[in-house]
Design an enzyme around this catalytic site. Sequence first.
Site, PDB file in Angstrom:
ATOM      1  N   ASP A   1       4.713   7.913   0.876  1.00  0.00           N
ATOM      2  CA  ASP A   1       4.454   7.605   2.286  1.00  0.00           C
ATOM      3  C   ASP A   1       5.724   7.620   3.125  1.00  0.00           C
ATOM      4  O   ASP A   1       6.282   6.585   3.480  1.00  0.00           O
ATOM      5  CB  ASP A   1       3.720   6.269   2.446  1.00  0.00           C
ATOM      6  CG  ASP A   1       2.212   6.493   2.485  1.00  0.00           C
ATOM      7  OD1 ASP A   1       1.771   7.619   2.164  1.00  0.00           O
ATOM      8  OD2 ASP A   1       1.472   5.574   2.847  1.00  0.00           O
TER       9      ASP A   1
ATOM     10  N   ASP B   1       0.830  -1.208   0.000  1.00  0.00           N
ATOM     11  CA  ASP B   1       0.000   0.000   0.000  1.00  0.00           C
ATOM     12  C   ASP B   1       0.865   1.259   0.000  1.00  0.00           C
ATOM     13  O   ASP B   1       0.346   2.365  -0.137  1.00  0.00           O
ATOM     14  CB  ASP B   1      -0.947   0.016   1.216  1.00  0.00           C
ATOM     15  CG  ASP B   1      -0.206  -0.174   2.531  1.00  0.00           C
ATOM     16  OD1 ASP B   1       0.511  -1.178   2.660  1.00  0.00           O
ATOM     17  OD2 ASP B   1      -0.335   0.691   3.416  1.00  0.00           O
TER      18      ASP B   1
HETATM   19  P1  AMP Z   1       1.220   3.569   6.834  1.00  0.00           P
HETATM   20  O1  AMP Z   1       1.973   2.393   7.332  1.00  0.00           O
HETATM   21  O2  AMP Z   1       1.597   4.878   7.463  1.00  0.00           O
HETATM   22  O3  AMP Z   1       1.238   3.650   5.349  1.00  0.00           O
HETATM   23  O4  AMP Z   1      -0.298   3.364   7.272  1.00  0.00           O
HETATM   24  C1  AMP Z   1      -1.003   2.191   7.051  1.00  0.00           C
HETATM   25  C2  AMP Z   1      -2.475   2.444   7.108  1.00  0.00           C
HETATM   26  O5  AMP Z   1      -2.838   2.997   8.362  1.00  0.00           O
HETATM   27  C3  AMP Z   1      -2.992   3.399   6.047  1.00  0.00           C
HETATM   28  O6  AMP Z   1      -4.217   2.897   5.588  1.00  0.00           O
HETATM   29  C4  AMP Z   1      -3.151   4.682   6.809  1.00  0.00           C
HETATM   30  O7  AMP Z   1      -4.133   5.486   6.229  1.00  0.00           O
HETATM   31  C5  AMP Z   1      -3.556   4.207   8.190  1.00  0.00           C
HETATM   32  N1  AMP Z   1      -3.189   5.165   9.244  1.00  0.00           N
HETATM   33  C6  AMP Z   1      -1.950   5.426   9.728  1.00  0.00           C
HETATM   34  N2  AMP Z   1      -2.013   6.374  10.682  1.00  0.00           N
HETATM   35  C7  AMP Z   1      -3.308   6.731  10.805  1.00  0.00           C
HETATM   36  C8  AMP Z   1      -4.016   7.676  11.622  1.00  0.00           C
HETATM   37  N3  AMP Z   1      -3.421   8.442  12.521  1.00  0.00           N
HETATM   38  N4  AMP Z   1      -5.351   7.754  11.454  1.00  0.00           N
HETATM   39  C9  AMP Z   1      -5.995   6.985  10.561  1.00  0.00           C
HETATM   40  N5  AMP Z   1      -5.387   6.088   9.771  1.00  0.00           N
HETATM   41  C10 AMP Z   1      -4.053   5.962   9.887  1.00  0.00           C
HETATM   42 MG    MG Z   2       0.627   4.166   3.784  1.00  0.00          MG
END
Ligand code: AMP
Ligand code: MG
Length: 520
Positions: A282, A272
């Site tokens: 990201d 993702d």
């Molecule tokens: P990441 O590893 O940062 O790419 O995040 C993985 C998933 O977690 C993605 O779907 C993000 O949108 C979600 N996510 C990470 N942090 C938050 C947050 N503070 N609030 C809502 N969703 C989050």
């Molecule tokens: Mg992400």
Amino acid sequence: MLPRLHFDNAFVRELPADAETGPRLREVRGALHSPVSPTPVSAPRLIAHSAEMAETLGFDEDQVKSQLFADVFGGNALLTGMQPFAANYGGHQFGHWAGQLGDGRAISLGEVINAAGQRWELQLKGAGPTPYSRSADGRAVLRSSIREFLCSEAMHHLGVPTTRALSLIATGEDVVRDMFYDGHPAAEKGAIVCRVAPSFIRFGNFELPAARGETALLRQLIDFTIRRDFPELRGEGESLRADWFGEICARTARMIAHWMRVGFVHGVMNTDNMSILGLTIDYGPYGWIDNFDPDWTPNTTDRQHRRYRFGQQPQVAHWNLACLAQALAPAFDSIEPLQAGLQRHAEAYLAADRANIAAKLGLLECRDDDVALMQGLHELMATAEIDMTIFFRTLSDSSAADLVPYFFSAAFYDETKRQQATPALQDWLARYRRRLADDAQSAEQRRTRMRAANPRYVLRNWLAQQAIDKANDGDESEIHALLEVMRRPYDDQPGNERYAQRRPDWARNRAGCSMLSCSS
Ligand code: AMP
Ligand code: MG
């Protein structure tokens, strides 16, 4: 007044939408995006912006400094033509299928077509809850927002394909985070980055409909992506789709080769977090290599298996592309084109790696022996704990007479290891000097080419952390200073030498410098 931006919101216009509006948490099936607005914040204030990105989009400096700009990019106001949404996608996280993920805190505002005819999607990160926020709050802390803002622009100026950052906005609100997941939650300042890219489509956008057997939706997304994001591809049907997948594979290979060239470790290469355009996307617990160490990862969440360690990034990219291939398979009559694409990735990476070797060592071409020459250097750098950036830059600056160990002292972290490594370094430099004698180019030509491949300035972890510490204390000047230095990473910048220094001792095991969690 802000300029009247021209929006062409193809993604929401052409692809099936979730029937429900708003942030209620839900499984979203049969749709690729959900309409949801940013949640207003109490006191949006511009901390920093990218002058280049503002100009690209058509904002002048006065407009950027206006309260309306802070309101729009802090999520408190929408401009005419904006249609905010969160995208629906899944992904493989740390090797396992995770199901629906989606934009949990990113909200896209719309797709701008600028004066040059380029498409730039504007996306707020940290703009509040969406249907995909799961158990989280949809917000982002200042520290991770500073890191994303600065690194996006630093990568761009290094010539690494990346999403961009327009603005960094303080929300005036606190966010609670348990930074090391150890039962010590604390309030931190909140912020929102507006990131910008021609497309934010990820591998995971294809994986989710594929995993659910939503083949028509998958096909629709494939056709859309090819048409909108790869307009240069010609042909039709299966052969067009095959060319497209091959192109994704080649771009991903080139992106990773850039990471390896500059010493960037993404830290969370889940599918993702892989862009279909081959952009670095990201920025979370990423890090920069100080002492050369292929086993290093900044991500504490990955400490045990080190899946996303520096030296493994090329293999992980291949694994991720294989996941994408599997997701795309229902849209192909045979799997051969997908296998050919993966093969193209392997070949493109090999070619890009050899180009890196030639460029970093200042050779006219990379011969088979030169691969071994570089390998020997890598082993030496790893055992002797040599700073990657300083070493290659020093090598770039050296004349033949300078190719002696003494000239490289500033690249070492450990005096004992430096002394132990001196004979091996002497041997390697002698080998390198002999190799240079084979190339028909002047020393100055060689140095010029090397300085274009070996940056003097990278966004070292401790530099970003210093800017964060100061900003948390109310002094945001270091953010601007770093942004300015990182605009010209390949130039020597008299007066800015301290930004090119090796990691200071205090930063060796400091949170935020060598260890980062996913908490952001
Ligand atoms: P990441 O590893 O940062 O790419 O995040 C993985 C998933 O977690 C993605 O779907 C993000 O949108 C979600 N996510 C990470 N942090 C938050 C947050 N503070 N609030 C809502 N969703 C989050
Ligand atoms: Mg992400």
